[in-house]
Write a protein that holds these residues in place. Structure first.
Motif, PDB file in Angstrom:
ATOM      1  N   ALA A  98       0.824  -1.208   0.000  1.00 31.97           N
ATOM      2  CA  ALA A  98       0.000   0.000   0.000  1.00 31.97           C
ATOM      3  C   ALA A  98       0.859   1.259   0.000  1.00 31.97           C
ATOM      4  O   ALA A  98       0.515   2.261  -0.619  1.00 31.97           O
ATOM      5  N   GLU A  99       2.006   1.205   0.688  1.00 28.49           N
ATOM      6  CA  GLU A  99       2.876   2.372   0.804  1.00 28.49           C
ATOM      7  C   GLU A  99       3.761   2.578  -0.428  1.00 28.49           C
ATOM      8  O   GLU A  99       3.913   3.690  -0.923  1.00 28.49           O
ATOM      9  N   LYS A 100       4.362   1.476  -0.899  1.00 24.68           N
ATOM     10  CA  LYS A 100       5.391   1.575  -1.932  1.00 24.68           C
ATOM     11  C   LYS A 100       4.958   1.082  -3.301  1.00 24.68           C
ATOM     12  O   LYS A 100       5.589   1.385  -4.308  1.00 24.68           O
ATOM     13  N   GLY A 101       3.905   0.276  -3.313  1.00 23.46           N
ATOM     14  CA  GLY A 101       3.514  -0.403  -4.541  1.00 23.46           C
ATOM     15  C   GLY A 101       4.118  -1.795  -4.588  1.00 23.46           C
ATOM     16  O   GLY A 101       5.147  -2.055  -3.946  1.00 23.46           O
ATOM     17  N   VAL A 102       3.488  -2.678  -5.336  1.00 18.65           N
ATOM     18  CA  VAL A 102       3.939  -4.065  -5.410  1.00 18.65           C
ATOM     19  C   VAL A 102       5.315  -4.168  -6.056  1.00 18.65           C
ATOM     20  O   VAL A 102       6.220  -4.844  -5.551  1.00 18.65           O
ATOM     21  N   ASP A 129      12.292  -6.794   1.645  1.00 19.04           N
ATOM     22  CA  ASP A 129      11.508  -5.795   2.384  1.00 19.04           C
ATOM     23  C   ASP A 129      10.443  -6.475   3.241  1.00 19.04           C
ATOM     24  O   ASP A 129      10.235  -6.118   4.406  1.00 19.04           O
ATOM     25  N   ILE A 130       9.762  -7.437   2.632  1.00 16.81           N
ATOM     26  CA  ILE A 130       8.677  -8.132   3.335  1.00 16.81           C
ATOM     27  C   ILE A 130       9.229  -8.925   4.507  1.00 16.81           C
ATOM     28  O   ILE A 130       8.657  -8.913   5.610  1.00 16.81           O
ATOM     29  N   ALA A 131      10.340  -9.598   4.303  1.00 19.60           N
ATOM     30  CA  ALA A 131      10.962 -10.369   5.387  1.00 19.60           C
ATOM     31  C   ALA A 131      11.347  -9.450   6.539  1.00 19.60           C
ATOM     32  O   ALA A 131      11.119  -9.768   7.716  1.00 19.60           O
ATOM     33  N   GLY A 132      11.923  -8.288   6.219  1.00 14.89           N
ATOM     34  CA  GLY A 132      12.293  -7.346   7.262  1.00 14.89           C
ATOM     35  C   GLY A 132      11.093  -6.841   8.026  1.00 14.89           C
ATOM     36  O   GLY A 132      11.124  -6.721   9.258  1.00 14.89           O
ATOM     37  N   SER A 133       9.994  -6.568   7.308  1.00 14.05           N
ATOM     38  CA  SER A 133       8.778  -6.091   7.952  1.00 14.05           C
ATOM     39  C   SER A 133       8.181  -7.134   8.887  1.00 14.05           C
ATOM     40  O   SER A 133       7.619  -6.800   9.934  1.00 14.05           O
ATOM     41  N   ALA A 134       8.308  -8.411   8.508  1.00 17.83           N
ATOM     42  CA  ALA A 134       7.745  -9.506   9.314  1.00 17.83           C
ATOM     43  C   ALA A 134       8.744 -10.042  10.337  1.00 17.83           C
ATOM     44  O   ALA A 134       8.415 -10.950  11.095  1.00 17.83           O
ATOM     45  N   ALA A 135       9.971  -9.492  10.330  1.00 18.82           N
ATOM     46  CA  ALA A 135      11.032  -9.922  11.253  1.00 18.82           C
ATOM     47  C   ALA A 135      11.351 -11.409  11.105  1.00 18.82           C
ATOM     48  O   ALA A 135      11.484 -12.141  12.094  1.00 18.82           O
ATOM     49  N   ILE A 136      11.468 -11.840   9.842  1.00 19.43           N
ATOM     50  CA  ILE A 136      11.844 -13.221   9.552  1.00 19.43           C
ATOM     51  C   ILE A 136      12.872 -13.212   8.430  1.00 19.43           C
ATOM     52  O   ILE A 136      13.162 -12.164   7.850  1.00 19.43           O
ATOM     53  N   ASP A 156       4.453 -13.169  -6.359  1.00 22.00           N
ATOM     54  CA  ASP A 156       3.191 -13.161  -7.104  1.00 22.00           C
ATOM     55  C   ASP A 156       2.119 -13.974  -6.390  1.00 22.00           C
ATOM     56  O   ASP A 156       0.946 -13.586  -6.367  1.00 22.00           O
ATOM     57  N   ASP A 157       2.517 -15.104  -5.823  1.00 23.43           N
ATOM     58  CA  ASP A 157       1.593 -15.951  -5.076  1.00 23.43           C
ATOM     59  C   ASP A 157       1.067 -15.203  -3.850  1.00 23.43           C
ATOM     60  O   ASP A 157      -0.122 -15.260  -3.530  1.00 23.43           O
ATOM     61  N   LEU A 158       1.951 -14.489  -3.169  1.00 19.07           N
ATOM     62  CA  LEU A 158       1.564 -13.698  -2.000  1.00 19.07           C
ATOM     63  C   LEU A 158       0.608 -12.579  -2.393  1.00 19.07           C
ATOM     64  O   LEU A 158      -0.419 -12.361  -1.737  1.00 19.07           O
ATOM     65  N   VAL A 159       0.929 -11.886  -3.480  1.00 16.48           N
ATOM     66  CA  VAL A 159       0.067 -10.800  -3.961  1.00 16.48           C
ATOM     67  C   VAL A 159      -1.323 -11.331  -4.276  1.00 16.48           C
ATOM     68  O   VAL A 159      -2.337 -10.746  -3.873  1.00 16.48           O
ATOM     69  N   TRP A 160      -1.381 -12.454  -5.000  1.00 15.38           N
ATOM     70  CA  TRP A 160      -2.677 -13.019  -5.364  1.00 15.38           C
ATOM     71  C   TRP A 160      -3.475 -13.425  -4.129  1.00 15.38           C
ATOM     72  O   TRP A 160      -4.671 -13.152  -4.042  1.00 15.38           O
ATOM     73  N   PHE A 209      -4.538  -1.326  -1.606  1.00 17.00           N
ATOM     74  CA  PHE A 209      -3.947  -2.466  -2.313  1.00 17.00           C
ATOM     75  C   PHE A 209      -4.916  -3.017  -3.357  1.00 17.00           C
ATOM     76  O   PHE A 209      -4.529  -3.263  -4.507  1.00 17.00           O
ATOM     77  N   LEU A 210      -6.176  -3.205  -2.976  1.00 15.41           N
ATOM     78  CA  LEU A 210      -7.177  -3.725  -3.919  1.00 15.41           C
ATOM     79  C   LEU A 210      -7.336  -2.783  -5.108  1.00 15.41           C
ATOM     80  O   LEU A 210      -7.411  -3.227  -6.261  1.00 15.41           O
ATOM     81  N   LEU A 211      -7.399  -1.482  -4.828  1.00 20.78           N
ATOM     82  CA  LEU A 211      -7.562  -0.506  -5.897  1.00 20.78           C
ATOM     83  C   LEU A 211      -6.375  -0.514  -6.858  1.00 20.78           C
ATOM     84  O   LEU A 211      -6.547  -0.511  -8.078  1.00 20.78           O
ATOM     85  N   LEU A 212      -5.181  -0.510  -6.286  1.00 16.03           N
ATOM     86  CA  LEU A 212      -3.989  -0.303  -7.098  1.00 16.03           C
ATOM     87  C   LEU A 212      -3.487  -1.559  -7.794  1.00 16.03           C
ATOM     88  O   LEU A 212      -2.670  -1.474  -8.714  1.00 16.03           O
ATOM     89  N   THR A 213      -3.960  -2.733  -7.379  1.00 16.98           N
ATOM     90  CA  THR A 213      -3.483  -3.967  -8.004  1.00 16.98           C
ATOM     91  C   THR A 213      -4.576  -4.704  -8.779  1.00 16.98           C
ATOM     92  O   THR A 213      -4.295  -5.731  -9.392  1.00 16.98           O
ATOM     93  N   GLN A 214      -5.797  -4.184  -8.776  1.00 17.66           N
ATOM     94  CA  GLN A 214      -6.917  -4.941  -9.342  1.00 17.66           C
ATOM     95  C   GLN A 214      -6.706  -5.305 -10.811  1.00 17.66           C
ATOM     96  O   GLN A 214      -7.057  -6.411 -11.228  1.00 17.66           O
ATOM     97  N   HIS A 215      -6.116  -4.415 -11.599  1.00 21.32           N
ATOM     98  CA  HIS A 215      -6.016  -4.686 -13.034  1.00 21.32           C
ATOM     99  C   HIS A 215      -5.085  -5.850 -13.340  1.00 21.32           C
ATOM    100  O   HIS A 215      -5.232  -6.506 -14.364  1.00 21.32           O
ATOM    101  N   GLY A 216      -4.145  -6.107 -12.456  1.00 20.78           N
ATOM    102  CA  GLY A 216      -3.257  -7.243 -12.672  1.00 20.78           C
ATOM    103  C   GLY A 216      -3.772  -8.545 -12.113  1.00 20.78           C
ATOM    104  O   GLY A 216      -3.201  -9.608 -12.366  1.00 20.78           O
ATOM    105  N   GLN A 217      -4.890  -8.478 -11.361  1.00 19.90           N
ATOM    106  CA  GLN A 217      -5.379  -9.671 -10.664  1.00 19.90           C
ATOM    107  C   GLN A 217      -6.765 -10.128 -11.108  1.00 19.90           C
ATOM    108  O   GLN A 217      -7.096 -11.306 -10.979  1.00 19.90           O
ATOM    109  N   LEU A 218      -7.592  -9.218 -11.603  1.00 21.29           N
ATOM    110  CA  LEU A 218      -8.987  -9.564 -11.907  1.00 21.29           C
ATOM    111  C   LEU A 218      -9.116 -10.685 -12.928  1.00 21.29           C
ATOM    112  O   LEU A 218     -10.043 -11.494 -12.867  1.00 21.29           O
ATOM    113  N   GLY A 219      -8.165 -10.748 -13.868  1.00 22.11           N
ATOM    114  CA  GLY A 219      -8.228 -11.786 -14.893  1.00 22.11           C
ATOM    115  C   GLY A 219      -7.996 -13.185 -14.351  1.00 22.11           C
ATOM    116  O   GLY A 219      -8.290 -14.170 -15.036  1.00 22.11           O
ATOM    117  N   LYS A 220      -7.482 -13.296 -13.136  1.00 21.37           N
ATOM    118  CA  LYS A 220      -7.195 -14.603 -12.547  1.00 21.37           C
ATOM    119  C   LYS A 220      -8.397 -15.203 -11.822  1.00 21.37           C
ATOM    120  O   LYS A 220      -8.357 -16.358 -11.410  1.00 21.37           O
TER     121      LYS A 220
END
Length: 199
Positions: free
Chosen positions: A20-24, A31-38, A51-55, A102-113
């Motif tokens: 939501a902050e930076k874009g996918v 970055d994600i690992a650092g945010s989750a502390a793993i 891609d699997d996580l985004v979906w 996130f839903l707004l900004l990523t919908q065009h890449g995901q709706l077809g799935k």
């Protein structure tokens, strides 16, 4: 909650915040690992790829909105139901802005799935409008176009909110947005208690 489930939840929450902050595209697995502390490898024990996580985040949130809209489909007359749907979308935006952005900004890449269309918010609204058109509660029109018109009105307002062009919580605009949707559908100004769709 089991430890594995807690880790997975931290990954999802951290990823959603970053997306939501930076874009996918600008968010890395590191970055994600650092945010989750793993560690980065730990992410791949839960998700095959970014891609699997985004979906998974997209479909979970999108399906959840569809379920919320579906739960009000049988309540009241058509105008009441449409207003309740608009209010639900606005309330979700105000309650969980990272998810909605996130839903707004990523919908065009995901709706077809999407294969489970009956669970999507678009299909829920479409079915309501199609039934109203068939019953005479709305004038004859293309149900797909009517659906896109309603979503266009509401989601463009949400987009304006994301970019700071609207300064109040989106829920403050819900009644005006619902009225705009109703007018765009060329709907008659009748008493909802006489709505043929309720019979």
């Amino acid at each position: 909650m089991a430890r594995g489930a807690q880790t997975r939840q931290r990954i999802v929450e951290g990823a959603l915040r970053l997306f939501a902050e930076k874009g996918v595209d600008a968010t890395s697995i590191r970055d994600i690992a650092g945010s989750a502390a793993i560690t980065e490898p730990a992410i791949y024990r839960h998700f095959k790829s970014k891609d699997d996580l985004v979906w998974e985040i997209f479909w979970s949130g999108y399906r959840g909105l569809g379920e919320m809209l579906g739960s009000i489909e049988a309540q009241g007359g058509l105008r009441e139901r449409l207003t309740a749907m608009v209010e639900t979308i606005c309330a979700l935006f105000d309650r969980d802005q990272p998810l909605f952005r996130f839903l707004l900004l990523t919908q065009h890449g995901q709706l077809g799935k999407i294969t489970e269309r009956e669970k999507s918010p678009v299909q829920v609204l479409h079915d309501q409008l199609a039934a109203a058109i068939k019953s005479g509660a709305l004038p004859q029109q293309n149900a797909e176009l009517a659906t896109s018109t309603v979503f266009g009105i509401v989601l463009q307002a949400a987009t304006f909110k994301v970019y700071g062009r609207l300064d109040q919580p989106l829920a403050r605009y819900a009644q005006s947005l619902a009225a705009a949707c109703w007018a765009a559908l060329n709907a008659p100004a009748f008493d909802h208690n006489h709505d043929p769709a309720r019979r």
